[in-house]
Motif scaffolding. Sequence first.
Motif, short mmCIF file in Angstrom:
data_model
loop_
_atom_site.label_atom_id
_atom_site.label_comp_id
_atom_site.label_asym_id
_atom_site.label_seq_id
_atom_site.Cartn_x
_atom_site.Cartn_y
_atom_site.Cartn_z
N TYR A 5 0.90 -1.13 0.05
CA TYR A 5 -0.01 0.12 0.00
C TYR A 5 1.02 1.31 -0.08
CZ TYR A 5 -3.50 3.37 1.53
OH TYR A 5 -4.61 4.22 1.71
N ARG A 6 1.76 1.24 0.90
CA ARG A 6 2.81 2.47 1.25
C ARG A 6 3.42 2.60 -0.47
NH1 ARG A 6 6.52 0.72 4.59
NH2 ARG A 6 8.28 0.71 2.92
N VAL A 7 4.12 1.66 -1.00
CA VAL A 7 4.82 1.79 -2.04
C VAL A 7 3.99 2.27 -3.22
CG1 VAL A 7 6.03 0.32 -3.94
CG2 VAL A 7 6.70 0.12 -1.58
N LEU A 8 2.85 1.64 -3.37
CA LEU A 8 1.87 2.19 -4.31
C LEU A 8 1.48 3.66 -4.22
CD1 LEU A 8 -0.61 -0.99 -4.66
CD2 LEU A 8 0.92 -0.02 -6.51
N ALA A 9 1.37 4.03 -3.03
CA ALA A 9 0.84 5.63 -2.77
C ALA A 9 2.09 6.49 -3.08
CB ALA A 9 0.51 5.78 -1.20
N TYR A 10 3.11 6.25 -2.77
CA TYR A 10 4.33 6.96 -2.92
C TYR A 10 4.68 6.90 -4.46
CZ TYR A 10 6.03 7.96 1.68
OH TYR A 10 6.08 8.61 2.93
N LEU A 11 4.47 5.58 -5.23
CA LEU A 11 4.65 5.54 -6.45
C LEU A 11 3.58 6.62 -7.43
CD1 LEU A 11 5.39 1.75 -7.58
CD2 LEU A 11 6.65 3.80 -7.94
N ILE A 12 2.34 6.60 -6.85
CA ILE A 12 1.40 7.68 -7.38
C ILE A 12 1.81 9.17 -7.29
CG2 ILE A 12 -0.99 8.78 -7.38
CD1 ILE A 12 -1.74 5.38 -6.70
N ALA A 13 2.36 9.38 -6.10
CA ALA A 13 2.82 10.58 -5.82
C ALA A 13 4.15 11.03 -6.88
CB ALA A 13 3.40 10.96 -4.37
N LEU A 14 5.07 9.84 -7.01
CA LEU A 14 6.10 10.11 -8.03
C LEU A 14 5.87 10.31 -9.41
CD1 LEU A 14 9.30 10.00 -8.56
CD2 LEU A 14 9.04 7.59 -8.40
N GLU A 15 4.78 9.30 -9.74
CA GLU A 15 4.12 9.78 -11.21
C GLU A 15 3.45 11.03 -11.30
OE1 GLU A 15 3.99 8.12 -13.89
OE2 GLU A 15 4.93 6.26 -13.24
N VAL A 16 3.20 11.89 -10.28
CA VAL A 16 2.66 13.25 -10.40
C VAL A 16 3.81 14.06 -10.76
CG1 VAL A 16 1.75 15.12 -9.47
CG2 VAL A 16 0.65 12.74 -8.97
N VAL A 17 4.98 13.79 -10.41
CA VAL A 17 6.47 14.51 -10.51
C VAL A 17 6.70 14.08 -11.88
CG1 VAL A 17 8.50 14.81 -9.88
CG2 VAL A 17 6.79 14.61 -8.08
N ILE A 18 6.53 12.97 -12.19
CA ILE A 18 6.87 12.53 -13.65
C ILE A 18 6.16 13.11 -14.67
CG2 ILE A 18 6.98 10.67 -15.25
CD1 ILE A 18 7.94 8.95 -12.86
N GLN A 19 4.86 13.10 -14.31
CA GLN A 19 3.80 13.92 -15.31
C GLN A 19 4.21 15.46 -15.66
OE1 GLN A 19 2.41 11.64 -16.89
NE2 GLN A 19 0.53 12.31 -16.79
N ALA A 20 4.58 16.28 -14.56
CA ALA A 20 5.00 17.38 -14.32
C ALA A 20 6.16 17.70 -15.36
CB ALA A 20 5.13 18.15 -13.20
N ALA A 21 7.06 16.78 -14.94
CA ALA A 21 8.34 16.85 -15.71
C ALA A 21 8.24 16.59 -17.26
CB ALA A 21 9.50 15.88 -15.00
N ALA A 22 7.54 15.68 -17.64
CA ALA A 22 7.22 15.26 -18.87
C ALA A 22 6.60 16.44 -19.78
CB ALA A 22 6.45 13.94 -18.96
N ILE A 23 5.54 16.93 -19.18
CA ILE A 23 4.61 18.03 -19.89
C ILE A 23 5.50 19.25 -20.03
CG2 ILE A 23 3.47 18.89 -18.08
CD1 ILE A 23 2.25 18.15 -21.58
N ALA A 24 6.33 19.57 -19.14
CA ALA A 24 7.39 20.89 -19.02
C ALA A 24 8.27 20.47 -20.07
CB ALA A 24 7.87 21.09 -17.59
N PHE A 25 8.98 19.56 -20.05
CA PHE A 25 9.76 18.97 -21.10
C PHE A 25 9.46 19.17 -22.84
CE2 PHE A 25 12.04 15.51 -23.40
CZ PHE A 25 13.38 15.96 -23.81
N ALA A 26 7.99 18.84 -22.92
CA ALA A 26 7.34 18.84 -24.13
C ALA A 26 7.12 20.28 -24.46
CB ALA A 26 6.05 17.89 -24.05
N VAL A 27 6.52 21.12 -23.53
CA VAL A 27 6.18 22.35 -23.99
C VAL A 27 7.44 23.18 -24.05
CG1 VAL A 27 4.87 24.50 -23.18
CG2 VAL A 27 4.02 22.19 -22.88
N ALA A 28 8.28 23.18 -23.37
CA ALA A 28 9.74 23.72 -23.70
C ALA A 28 10.33 23.47 -24.72
CB ALA A 28 10.52 23.55 -22.43
N GLY A 29 10.29 21.96 -25.30
CA GLY A 29 10.81 21.64 -26.62
C GLY A 29 10.20 22.09 -27.58
N LEU A 30 8.83 22.12 -27.75
CA LEU A 30 7.97 22.60 -28.76
C LEU A 30 8.17 24.38 -28.84
CD1 LEU A 30 5.62 22.32 -30.54
CD2 LEU A 30 3.87 22.92 -28.72
N GLY A 31 8.17 24.87 -27.78
CA GLY A 31 8.54 26.51 -27.68
C GLY A 31 9.89 26.85 -28.30
N THR A 32 10.83 25.89 -28.30
CA THR A 32 12.08 26.13 -28.75
C THR A 32 12.24 25.78 -30.23
OG1 THR A 32 13.34 25.69 -26.73
CG2 THR A 32 14.68 25.41 -28.68
#
Length: 155
Positions: A5-32
Motif C-alpha cells: 500500500y505504502r509503495v503504491l501510494a508513493y509511486l502515485i505521488a512520484l508519477e505526478v512529479v514525472i507527469q509535471a516534468a514530462a509535460i514541461a519538457f514537451a512544452v519547452a521543446g515545442l516552444g524552442t
Amino acid sequence: MKSVYRVLAYLIALEVVIQAAAIAFAVAGLGTWIQQGGVLDAASMESETTEFTGVAGFMIHGLNGQIIVPLLALALLIVSFFARIPGGVLWAGIVLVTVVVQALLGIFSHGAPVLGLVHGALALALFAVAAIAARRSEAALGAPVHAPAPPAGVA
C-alpha cells in the motif's frame, strides 16, 4: 500488504512529479522548435514525422496519465482492502476518484482549454492525497512519522 500500500501510494505521488516534468519538457521543446522556425498547425500535429527535442514528453504524459497512474490507483484501492490500514480504503478511494477526474480533465481539456487550469491544480491535490495515504500507512506499520522532538529537559 501495508508495505505494498505504502509503495503504491508513493509511486502515485512520484508519477505526478514525472507527469509535471514530462509535460514541461514537451512544452519547452515545442516552444524552442517554434522559435527556430518550426510551424505548429493541424497538419504538423497529426503528422507522425514532426520531431523536436521534447516531443517524447507528450507521449510520456499521455501514457502515464491514461494508463499507468489509473492502474496504480486501482491497485492501491484493491490492496487497501487487505492492508488493514485505518482509513486506508478511504484514502485509496480519494486517490482513485482524483485520478479519474484528473484523466477526464486531461482528455476534455483538448476541447475546452480552460479545463487545463483545473487539470494542473488537481495534479497538486493528487500528489497531496497520495502522500497522505502513504504517510498513514507508515503510521500503521509503526514506522517513525517524524513527529517533532519533545522540548529539551522533558522526559
